[in-house]
Motif scaffolding. Sequence first.
Motif, PDB file in Angstrom:
ATOM      1  N   LEU A 113      14.376 -22.452 -14.267  1.00 50.52           N
ATOM      2  CA  LEU A 113      15.073 -22.995 -15.372  1.00 50.52           C
ATOM      3  C   LEU A 113      14.548 -23.560 -16.741  1.00 50.52           C
ATOM      4  CD1 LEU A 113      15.326 -25.988 -12.814  1.00 50.52           C
ATOM      5  CD2 LEU A 113      17.417 -24.816 -13.617  1.00 50.52           C
ATOM      6  N   THR A 114      13.786 -23.298 -17.575  1.00 48.31           N
ATOM      7  CA  THR A 114      12.880 -23.706 -18.549  1.00 48.31           C
ATOM      8  C   THR A 114      11.977 -23.518 -19.493  1.00 48.31           C
ATOM      9  OG1 THR A 114      10.860 -24.816 -17.959  1.00 48.31           O
ATOM     10  CG2 THR A 114      12.766 -26.097 -18.011  1.00 48.31           C
ATOM     11  N   GLY A 115      11.362 -21.948 -18.650  1.00 49.09           N
ATOM     12  CA  GLY A 115      10.966 -20.404 -19.183  1.00 49.09           C
ATOM     13  C   GLY A 115       9.606 -21.058 -19.618  1.00 49.09           C
ATOM     14  N   TYR A 116       9.206 -22.437 -19.409  1.00 48.14           N
ATOM     15  CA  TYR A 116       7.570 -23.090 -19.257  1.00 48.14           C
ATOM     16  C   TYR A 116       6.700 -22.731 -17.613  1.00 48.14           C
ATOM     17  CZ  TYR A 116       4.243 -26.516 -18.947  1.00 48.14           C
ATOM     18  OH  TYR A 116       2.584 -26.962 -19.475  1.00 48.14           O
ATOM     19  N   ALA A 117       5.708 -22.466 -17.996  1.00 51.06           N
ATOM     20  CA  ALA A 117       5.053 -21.964 -16.746  1.00 51.06           C
ATOM     21  C   ALA A 117       3.460 -22.610 -16.764  1.00 51.06           C
ATOM     22  CB  ALA A 117       4.244 -20.685 -16.813  1.00 51.06           C
ATOM     23  N   PRO A 118       2.902 -23.635 -16.377  1.00 52.61           N
ATOM     24  CA  PRO A 118       1.722 -23.962 -17.183  1.00 52.61           C
ATOM     25  C   PRO A 118       0.735 -22.995 -16.482  1.00 52.61           C
ATOM     26  CG  PRO A 118       3.198 -25.644 -15.944  1.00 52.61           C
ATOM     27  CD  PRO A 118       3.963 -24.177 -15.392  1.00 52.61           C
ATOM     28  N   THR A 119      -0.264 -23.305 -17.390  1.00 52.30           N
ATOM     29  CA  THR A 119      -1.407 -22.101 -17.001  1.00 52.30           C
ATOM     30  C   THR A 119      -1.895 -22.465 -15.910  1.00 52.30           C
ATOM     31  OG1 THR A 119      -2.881 -23.805 -18.595  1.00 52.30           O
ATOM     32  CG2 THR A 119      -1.659 -21.722 -19.377  1.00 52.30           C
ATOM     33  N   ALA A 120      -1.844 -23.580 -15.301  1.00 53.46           N
ATOM     34  CA  ALA A 120      -2.945 -23.542 -13.895  1.00 53.46           C
ATOM     35  C   ALA A 120      -2.572 -25.111 -13.425  1.00 53.46           C
ATOM     36  CB  ALA A 120      -4.079 -24.138 -14.461  1.00 53.46           C
ATOM     37  N   ALA A 121      -1.796 -25.300 -12.212  1.00 51.39           N
ATOM     38  CA  ALA A 121      -1.041 -25.864 -11.162  1.00 51.39           C
ATOM     39  C   ALA A 121      -2.033 -27.110 -11.203  1.00 51.39           C
ATOM     40  CB  ALA A 121      -0.122 -25.447 -10.483  1.00 51.39           C
TER      41      ALA A 121
END
Length: 375
Positions: free
Chosen positions: A44-52
């Motif tokens: 949806l956004t292209g955003y993947a946090p480096t770590a959950a």
Amino acid sequence: MTGTAAAPFTADDYRARMERAAREAADAGLAGLLVAPGPDLVWLTGYAPTAATERLTLLVLAPGRDAVLVVPTLEAPDAAKAAGAPALTLRDWTDGKDPYAVTAALLGTDGRFGISDNAWAMHLLGLQKALPATSYASLTEALPMLRAVKDAAELELMAAAGAAADATFEEIRKVPFAGRRETEVGADLAALLRRFGHSQVDFTIVASGPNGADPHHEVGDRVIERGDMVVLDFGGLKDGYGSDTSRTVHVGEPTDEERRVHDLVREAQEAGFRAVRPGVACQEVDRAARAVIADAGYGDRFIHRTGHGIGVTTHEPPYMIEGEERPLVPGMCFSVEPGVYLPGRFGVRIEDIVTVTEDGGRRLNDTTRELVIVD
């Protein structure tokens, strides 16, 4: 492999996805969607946090309202660099503040919301405490087809991932099998997938001899022997989209029975593929493949569904299984992978990824489905 790199998705692409997701939520009777870090957020956004982490990150989508990404202040700079960031509003919160109060202000006091399957329980419970009149449904339950229909750009990426998996098979059939452990051939598969562009290898199944009768066997220390049937099933992500293919090879010359079972599975896979066309229920693909195997007397040896969807994850809806009456739609991508498993002896599985076209289906895997002899 060579080829032109696919154009990256733009902020407009992500804006269109978020707007469509909000509309579909409204059509499903939901007040909105809450999307935690994971495949849905990336799509949806292209955003993947480096770590959950335990810090709340949540995309809030509601019909007729701007998309908002609630994000920890210390991670806001990374979120702002995401390709879809221009299409949404960032609402950051600092340590010591209540992230659920920040999120609650965006939701209203009641309503039913779809929420990511992989959202942390502590975050869902925090929202329920802040908004006791709200209720929640998993996205898989509420909007199972959210990512199922791929657009032209996504189909191009799916095809490229399939071609990379095909190239991997063409190379693995050249390596020695006899006298090597399954783990060694599995390592070869992983290295080849990466050589041909995969950034993530999700599985490399090498199931030799009696291990082939276990569909969930991955790799073990068994030494592959001459006379073994070997099920190869491998895939992962290339440029964010999935591959998954299975071929069954034989070390040296097969017996007549082994050829007969392999031919049967190949015929079943062809029947499943030929059942693919718009408007047909998913279960009809399963029925078509299963009927071939059952008619040959091996019905009780085909012990799993015929297929699963694939996209930004390697397993997702829709599923080709009895009872799934959802109709096929152009742009859907899924596996067609019947198998026969003879306990203590051997197994055979043949799998292609197939996409639904306007008048039928198109395979995204093109390697031979005949029985391949390896050394």
